[in-house]
Write a protein that holds these residues in place. Structure first.
Motif, PDB file in Angstrom:
ATOM      1  N   GLU A  73       0.853  -1.190   0.000  1.00 27.85           N
ATOM      2  CA  GLU A  73       0.000   0.000   0.000  1.00 27.85           C
ATOM      3  C   GLU A  73       0.886   1.238   0.000  1.00 27.85           C
ATOM      4  OE1 GLU A  73      -3.361   0.025  -0.113  1.00 27.85           O
ATOM      5  OE2 GLU A  73      -3.429  -2.170  -0.071  1.00 27.85           O
ATOM      6  N   GLN A  74       0.307   2.335  -0.407  1.00 26.01           N
ATOM      7  CA  GLN A  74       1.039   3.600  -0.390  1.00 26.01           C
ATOM      8  C   GLN A  74       0.118   4.717   0.051  1.00 26.01           C
ATOM      9  OE1 GLN A  74       1.754   3.563  -4.780  1.00 26.01           O
ATOM     10  NE2 GLN A  74       1.143   5.717  -4.612  1.00 26.01           N
ATOM     11  N   GLN A  75       0.714   5.687   0.710  1.00 27.67           N
ATOM     12  CA  GLN A  75       0.009   6.885   1.126  1.00 27.67           C
ATOM     13  C   GLN A  75       0.919   8.053   0.828  1.00 27.67           C
ATOM     14  OE1 GLN A  75      -3.105   6.898   2.105  1.00 27.67           O
ATOM     15  NE2 GLN A  75      -3.124   9.104   2.309  1.00 27.67           N
ATOM     16  N   PRO A  76       0.579   9.006   0.045  1.00 25.68           N
ATOM     17  CA  PRO A  76      -0.698   9.272  -0.594  1.00 25.68           C
ATOM     18  C   PRO A  76      -0.926   8.400  -1.836  1.00 25.68           C
ATOM     19  CG  PRO A  76       0.855  10.963  -1.221  1.00 25.68           C
ATOM     20  CD  PRO A  76       1.561  10.071  -0.224  1.00 25.68           C
ATOM     21  N   ALA A  77      -2.116   8.509  -2.381  1.00 21.48           N
ATOM     22  CA  ALA A  77      -2.506   7.737  -3.555  1.00 21.48           C
ATOM     23  C   ALA A  77      -1.740   8.205  -4.792  1.00 21.48           C
ATOM     24  CB  ALA A  77      -4.011   7.901  -3.787  1.00 21.48           C
ATOM     25  N   PRO A  78      -1.622   7.335  -5.800  1.00 23.43           N
ATOM     26  CA  PRO A  78      -0.961   7.741  -7.047  1.00 23.43           C
ATOM     27  C   PRO A  78      -1.614   8.986  -7.648  1.00 23.43           C
ATOM     28  CG  PRO A  78      -1.404   5.381  -7.045  1.00 23.43           C
ATOM     29  CD  PRO A  78      -2.101   5.960  -5.844  1.00 23.43           C
ATOM     30  N   GLY A  79      -0.776   9.874  -8.159  1.00 21.55           N
ATOM     31  CA  GLY A  79      -1.261  11.094  -8.795  1.00 21.55           C
ATOM     32  C   GLY A  79      -1.344  12.302  -7.886  1.00 21.55           C
ATOM     33  N   ALA A  80      -1.304  12.082  -6.557  1.00 22.03           N
ATOM     34  CA  ALA A  80      -1.354  13.209  -5.620  1.00 22.03           C
ATOM     35  C   ALA A  80      -0.103  14.066  -5.784  1.00 22.03           C
ATOM     36  CB  ALA A  80      -1.458  12.699  -4.186  1.00 22.03           C
ATOM     37  N   HIS A  81      -0.265  15.358  -5.609  1.00 21.44           N
ATOM     38  CA  HIS A  81       0.881  16.265  -5.698  1.00 21.44           C
ATOM     39  C   HIS A  81       1.782  16.023  -4.491  1.00 21.44           C
ATOM     40  CE1 HIS A  81       3.181  19.519  -7.231  1.00 21.44           C
ATOM     41  NE2 HIS A  81       2.982  20.281  -6.166  1.00 21.44           N
ATOM     42  N   LEU A  89       5.008   3.943   2.891  1.00 25.67           N
ATOM     43  CA  LEU A  89       4.828   2.724   2.111  1.00 25.67           C
ATOM     44  C   LEU A  89       4.632   1.561   3.079  1.00 25.67           C
ATOM     45  CD1 LEU A  89       7.670   3.180  -0.540  1.00 25.67           C
ATOM     46  CD2 LEU A  89       5.262   3.887  -0.692  1.00 25.67           C
ATOM     47  N   THR A  90       3.562   0.820   2.903  1.00 29.53           N
ATOM     48  CA  THR A  90       3.313  -0.374   3.701  1.00 29.53           C
ATOM     49  C   THR A  90       3.942  -1.531   2.941  1.00 29.53           C
ATOM     50  OG1 THR A  90       1.258   0.554   4.544  1.00 29.53           O
ATOM     51  CG2 THR A  90       1.536  -1.834   4.748  1.00 29.53           C
ATOM     52  N   VAL A  91       4.861  -2.237   3.602  1.00 30.85           N
ATOM     53  CA  VAL A  91       5.669  -3.241   2.920  1.00 30.85           C
ATOM     54  C   VAL A  91       5.639  -4.591   3.639  1.00 30.85           C
ATOM     55  CG1 VAL A  91       7.235  -1.507   1.948  1.00 30.85           C
ATOM     56  CG2 VAL A  91       7.759  -2.506   4.159  1.00 30.85           C
ATOM     57  N   VAL A  92       5.872  -5.646   2.870  1.00 34.66           N
ATOM     58  CA  VAL A  92       6.058  -6.994   3.407  1.00 34.66           C
ATOM     59  C   VAL A  92       7.239  -7.612   2.658  1.00 34.66           C
ATOM     60  CG1 VAL A  92       3.634  -7.370   4.047  1.00 34.66           C
ATOM     61  CG2 VAL A  92       4.439  -8.080   1.784  1.00 34.66           C
ATOM     62  N   LYS A  93       7.773  -8.686   3.193  1.00 34.43           N
ATOM     63  CA  LYS A  93       8.844  -9.382   2.492  1.00 34.43           C
ATOM     64  C   LYS A  93       8.276  -9.989   1.218  1.00 34.43           C
ATOM     65  CE  LYS A  93      11.774 -10.170   6.429  1.00 34.43           C
ATOM     66  NZ  LYS A  93      12.557 -11.119   7.211  1.00 34.43           N
ATOM     67  N   LYS A  94       9.112 -10.127   0.191  1.00 39.13           N
ATOM     68  CA  LYS A  94       8.648 -10.566  -1.123  1.00 39.13           C
ATOM     69  C   LYS A  94       7.952 -11.921  -1.101  1.00 39.13           C
ATOM     70  CE  LYS A  94      11.442  -7.852  -4.235  1.00 39.13           C
ATOM     71  NZ  LYS A  94      12.362  -7.838  -5.353  1.00 39.13           N
TER      72      LYS A  94
END
Length: 101
Positions: A73-81, A89-94
């Motif tokens: 997941e990501q914050q902010p959303a794609p396209g935000a200034h 960035l919300t991350v987990v191991k591959k």
């Protein structure tokens, strides 16, 4: 309580190539990094040292080897200034599955 993990840009810059990054959404806009490996995502964010990482499984783990992690997941959303935004960035191991929300 979920912990937000902050890693130094120096740790990532040691494993990442130098050079300009291409953002998906145009100049100054948040690129879409969901589903990408953390190295590629960090490159798309121009190696911004203020980017924060949050363990997607809620275990409070630290990102020590970025090449072994992916973005759920990501914050902010794609396209935000991106001016003056806090990027998380919300991350987990591959080898792990992202939690569905």
């Amino acid at each position: 309580m979920k912990k937000t993990v902050i890693t130094a840009a120096l740790a990532l810059s040691a494993v990442l190539p130098a050079g300009p990054a291409q953002a998906d959404a145009g100049p100054g806009a948040m690129p879409n990094v969901k589903g990408k490996g953390l190295v590629a995502a960090f490159e798309a964010l121009h190696f911004d040292p203020t980017v924060r990482f949050k363990d997607g499984l809620g275990r409070g783990r630290h990102v020590l080897w970025p090449a072994r992690w992916k973005v759920c997941e990501q914050q902010p959303a794609p396209g935000a200034h991106m001016t003056q935004l806090k990027i998380t960035l919300t991350v987990v191991k591959k080898n792990e599955q992202c939690r569905r929300r």
